[in-house]
Design an enzyme around this catalytic site. Structure first.
Site, PDB file in Angstrom:
ATOM      1  N   ASP A  31      44.331  -6.411  13.064  1.00 28.18           N
ATOM      2  CA  ASP A  31      43.058  -6.055  13.691  1.00 28.18           C
ATOM      3  C   ASP A  31      42.606  -4.659  13.282  1.00 28.18           C
ATOM      4  O   ASP A  31      41.406  -4.416  13.106  1.00 28.18           O
ATOM      5  CB  ASP A  31      43.172  -6.151  15.219  1.00 28.18           C
TER       6      ASP A  31
ATOM      7  N   CYS B 248      53.591  -4.246  13.573  1.00 27.70           N
ATOM      8  CA  CYS B 248      53.799  -5.700  13.659  1.00 27.70           C
ATOM      9  C   CYS B 248      52.699  -6.496  12.960  1.00 27.70           C
ATOM     10  O   CYS B 248      52.696  -7.727  13.016  1.00 27.70           O
ATOM     11  CB  CYS B 248      53.927  -6.140  15.114  1.00 27.70           C
TER      12      CYS B 248
HETATM   13  C1  PEP Z   1      47.594  -7.411  14.683  1.00 29.35           C
HETATM   14  O1  PEP Z   1      46.405  -7.398  15.025  1.00 29.35           O
HETATM   15  O2  PEP Z   1      48.045  -6.763  13.720  1.00 29.35           O
HETATM   16  C2  PEP Z   1      48.575  -8.231  15.421  1.00 29.35           C
HETATM   17  C3  PEP Z   1      49.855  -8.181  15.124  1.00 29.35           C
HETATM   18  O3  PEP Z   1      48.104  -9.095  16.369  1.00 29.35           O
HETATM   19  P1  PEP Z   1      47.395 -10.497  16.043  1.00 29.35           P
HETATM   20  O4  PEP Z   1      47.616 -10.793  14.590  1.00 29.35           O
HETATM   21  O5  PEP Z   1      48.015 -11.491  16.941  1.00 29.35           O
HETATM   22  O6  PEP Z   1      45.970 -10.201  16.369  1.00 29.35           O
HETATM   23 MG    MG Z   2      45.764  -8.147  16.950  1.00 29.49          MG
END
Ligand code: PEP
Ligand code: MG
Length: 589
Positions: free
Chosen positions: A460, A507
C-alpha cells in the site's frame, strides 16, 4: 505457438492443459438472415440456450466438487441469467425483427446489458457485467460449435486462465489440481497475486487479453519467472522448458537444505524471518520453510472465504488453531483489513457503500472504527486467543494519530469487558501498527512512541506514495518499490523505530523479492515478513552477504534518481552473490 508477456507475480514453471474459467469477449460481426431462415435461426438460438443451461448445471456441480462452493456460485448466477424469460424474449425478438443471426443477437444484446451495468455507480452492478459476458461467450460457443468451457481437464493438473479472480475465488482454489494461474487483469501486489504467491504456484497477471487467445484444453507453459505464457509450444520449446523446470527443482532442493540453518549474515548479524499468512493451514509450510514467527496474519481472508460473517467463536477457533500450529512461535494478528479490493459478501453487520475511490475510502481500520460491533467482536476473539500462546495485535492502514488512539481505546474497552466477565487474556499483549500510508511514515517518530512495533506495508505504501493503483495492469510499470521516494520513506521509518527502540519489520511483497534483500539489510531492517515459499531464497541471500557491504549498497542506492537505475544496480549486486537467483527470472518492480 504463441507467446504473450505479462507481470510475473509468483516464480516457477508449469506445463499443463489450460482451463479457461472466465474469458473476455471477441467481437461478432452483424450479419442478416433471409426471411425464410428466421424461424430456423430462432430454433438454433433456443437450442444453444438450452445446451448452455445444461452445461452450466454440470459445471456448477463439477466446480463445487473440485474448487469449492465459492467458485461454483459463479455458475448459479449464470444459470439465473439464462433462465430469465424477458432476456430470452429479447434475444428472440432481435432475430425476428432485425433478421440478424442468432450469434449477433446474443452478442449485441448481452454486450449492451454488460455496457449499461458498467456505467452504474454501484460496484456490485458493475461486477455483474462480467456475468453477462461469460454467458454470452458460452451461448456463442454452442452456436458456433466451439469448445466448451469445461472442467473435465480437472482430473489431471490444470492451469487456470481467468479475466480476473477475486481474492476469495483464489483462496478457494483446490491447490492439488491447479498448477499455475494466469489472468488478464491485476498488478504485482493485487491480493490475488499475493495469494497465488502464497499458494506457491507460478502466476502471471496483467496479460490483458490472454483469455481470448487460449482455449480450454490447449497445452500451455507458464513461466512465472519471466512472466511469459507460451500457448501450444513446439517440441523444441517444450523440451527447453522441461529442462529449466528440472534445473529449478534442484535449486529449490538446495534451498530446502537451509531450512534448519539460522538467517545470519556472513559477518554474524542475526536476521528474523517471519511468515505472511492468510489462513492457519499455511503455517505448516511457513515453519517448514524456516519461519520463526508469523509477522502478518491477514484475518480478513476468513471473511472472504466464508459465506457468512464469522462469529466471535469462529474467529477465536481459527486464531487458536494458528497458535497451536505455531507451537510457541509468536502470531501477529492484523485486525480486519476489508474494503477496496477485499470485498466480502459475507458481512451481515456492515452494509458496504459504493464509493468512487474505494482505495481512499472507508476501508480497513476506518471501516472497523465506523462499525464497532464488528471490530470489538474481532478484538475479543484475538484477546481470548492470546491466553493460549504468544500473540501480537497489529492495526492496518493507520493514517492519523487519533485513529491509532481510538483503536487502542476500543481495545482497552474490550479488555475491561473480558475482565468483567472473568475471561483470560495476555494483559501484556504487544500492540503494533502497519506503516503503509505516507502520512504514517512521515510521522513515524510520533507513532513509534505509541506502539510496540511497526510493520512496513510496502504494497500500500507504494500505491499511496506514487499514486498508482496496485491492482491496475495498465499502469503497472509505474508501481515500483525501487522508487526513490518510497525508499526514502522506508529509510526514515526504520530510523524512527530504531531511535525509539521498537521492532520494525517489513511485510509487503518487497520483503519476498530477492532484488531488495541486500538494500533492506543495508537500510537497517532486521526483520522480514515473507510469503512462505520465498523464505528459503531470502535466507540464502542473507547468509551470503556481509552487513557492512549491504550498508555500502544502500548508500550507493541513495544517489540514484530513478527506480530503473536502482533496480539494475540491485539486481547486479544479488547476481554477484548468488547467480542462480535470477536464472531466467525477469526483474521485479
Ligand atoms: C501491504 O500493504 O504491504 C500489506 C502487507 O498489506 P496488504 O497487502 O494486505 O494490503
Ligand atoms: Mg496493506
Amino acid at each position: 505457438m504463441q507467446i504473450k508477456k505479462g507481470i510475473p507475480v509468483s516464480p516457477g514453471i508449469a506445463i499443463a492443459d489450460a482451463l479457461v474459467i472466465d474469458a473476455h469477449d471477441k467481437p461478432v460481426l452483424r450479419r442478416t438472415v433471409l426471411p425464410n431462415r428466421v424461424a430456423a435461426e430462432v430454433d438454433r438460438l433456443k437450442k444453444a440456450i438450452a445446451q448452455s443451461i445444461n452445461e452450466i448445471g454440470d459445471l456448477r456441480k463439477q466446480t463445487a466438487a473440485a474448487l469449492g462452493e465459492k467458485m461454483a456460485d459463479i455458475f448459479s448466477v449464470h444459470a439465473r441469467l439464462l433462465a430469465d424469460k424477458s432476456l430470452v424474449d429479447q434475444l428472440i425478438q432481435a432475430v425476428q425483427t432485425e433478421r440478424v443471426t442468432a450469434e449477433y443477437a446474443v452478442y449485441s444484446t448481452l454486450q449492451a446489458q454488460a455496457q449499461s451495468l458498467l456505467q452504474s455507480d454501484n460496484e456490485y452492478l458493475r461486477e455483474r457485467a462480467r456475468d453477462f459476458r461469460d454467458v454470452e461467450r458460452r451461448v456463442l460457443s454452442h452456436l458456433t460449435g466451439g469448445q466448451d468451457v469445461g472442467l473435465a481437464t480437472l482430473d489431471r493438473p490444470a492451469i487456470i486462465f481467468a479475466h480476473d479472480l477475486t481474492p476469495s475465488q483464489t483462496a478457494a482454489l483446490d491447490k492439488s489440481r491447479i498448477v499455475a494461474l494466469a489472468t488478464d487483469a491485476g498488478g504485482r501486489t493485487s491480493h490475488t497475486a499475493i495469494l497465488a504467491h502464497a499458494l506457491g504456484i507460478p502466476a502471471i497477471v496483467g496479460l490483458e487479453d490472454i483469455t481470448s487467445r487460449v482455449n480450454t484444453g490447449d497445452t500451455v507453459i507458464i513461466d512465472g519467472n519471466r512472466g511469459q505464457v507460451v500457448i501450444e509450444p513446439d517440441a523444441a520449446v517444450l523440451m527447453d522448458f522441461r529442462q529449466q523446470q528440472r534445473r529449478q527443482a534442484s535449486f529449490v532442493q538446495t534451498l530446502g537444505e537451509l531450512r534448519d540453518l539460522p538467517a545470519v549474515t556472513k559477518d554474524g548479524h542475526k536476521i528474523a524471518l517471519y511468515a505472511n499468512i492468510e489462513f492457519p493451514s499455511e503455517i505448516m509450510a511457513a515453519v517448514e520453510n524456516g519461519a520463526t514467527a508469523v509477522g502478518l496474519y491477514r484475518t480478513e481472508f476468513q471473511f472472504l472465504a466464508s459465506d457468512h460473517e464469522p462469529s466471535e467463536e469462529e474467529q477465536y477457533e481459527q486464531f487458536v488453531e494458528a497458535i497451536r500450529r505455531l507451537k510457541g512461535k509468536p502470531l501477529t494478528i492484523r485486525t480486519l483489513d476489508l474494503g477496496a479490493d477485499k470485498i466480502s459478501d459475507s458481512l451481515e453487520t456492515v452494509k458496504p457503500h459504493a464509493e468512487p475511490n474505494p482505495f481512499l475510502g472507508c476501508r480497513s481500520i476506518r471501516l472497523c472504527l465506523q462499525n464497532l460491533n464488528l471490530f470489538k467482536t474481532q478484538l475479543r476473539a484475538i484477546l481470548r486467543a492470546s491466553a493460549e500462546g504468544p500473540v501480537r495485535i497489529m492495526f492496518p492502514l493507520i493514517s492519523h494519530v487519533m485513529e491509532l488512539r481510538q483503536a487502542r481505546m476500543i481495545l482497552a474497552d474490550v479488555r475491561e469487558d473480558l475482565d468483567d466477565a472473568g475471561l483470560a487474556y495476555d494483559n501484556k499483549i504487544p500492540v503494533g501498527m502497519m506503516v503503509e500510508v505516507p502520512s504514517a511514515a512521515l510521522q513515524a517518530k510520533t507513532f513509534a512512541r505509541e506502539v510496540d512495533f511497526f510493520s512496513i506495508g510496502t504494497n500500500d505504501l507504494i500505491q499511496y506514495t506514487v499514486a498508482v493503483d496496485r491492482s491496475n495492469e495498465r499502469i503497472a510499470s509505474l508501481y515500483s518499490a525501487a522508487h526513490p521516494a518510497v525508499l526514502t520513506l522506508i529509510r526514515e521509518v526504520i530510523k524512527a523505530a530504531k531511535r525509539t527502540d521498537i521492532e520494525v519489520s517489513l511485510c509487503g511483497e518487497m520483503a519476498s523479492q530477492p532484488e531488495y534483500t541486500i538494500l533492506l539489510l543495508g537500510l537497517g531492517l532486521r526483520s522480514f515478513s515473507i510469503t512462505p515459499p520465498a523464505i528459503p531464497e531470502i535466507k540464502k541471500i542473507i547468509r551470503s552477504v556481509k552487513l557492512s557491504d549491504c550498508v555500502k549498497v544502500a548508500k550507493k542506492v541513495s544517489t540514484f534518481d530513478s527506480d530503473r537505475e536502482v533496480l539494475n544496480y540491485l539486481r547486479d549486486q544479488v547476481s554477484k552473490v548468488i547467480p542462480e537467483v535470477f536464472d531466467g527470472r525477469s526483474i521485479g518492480n
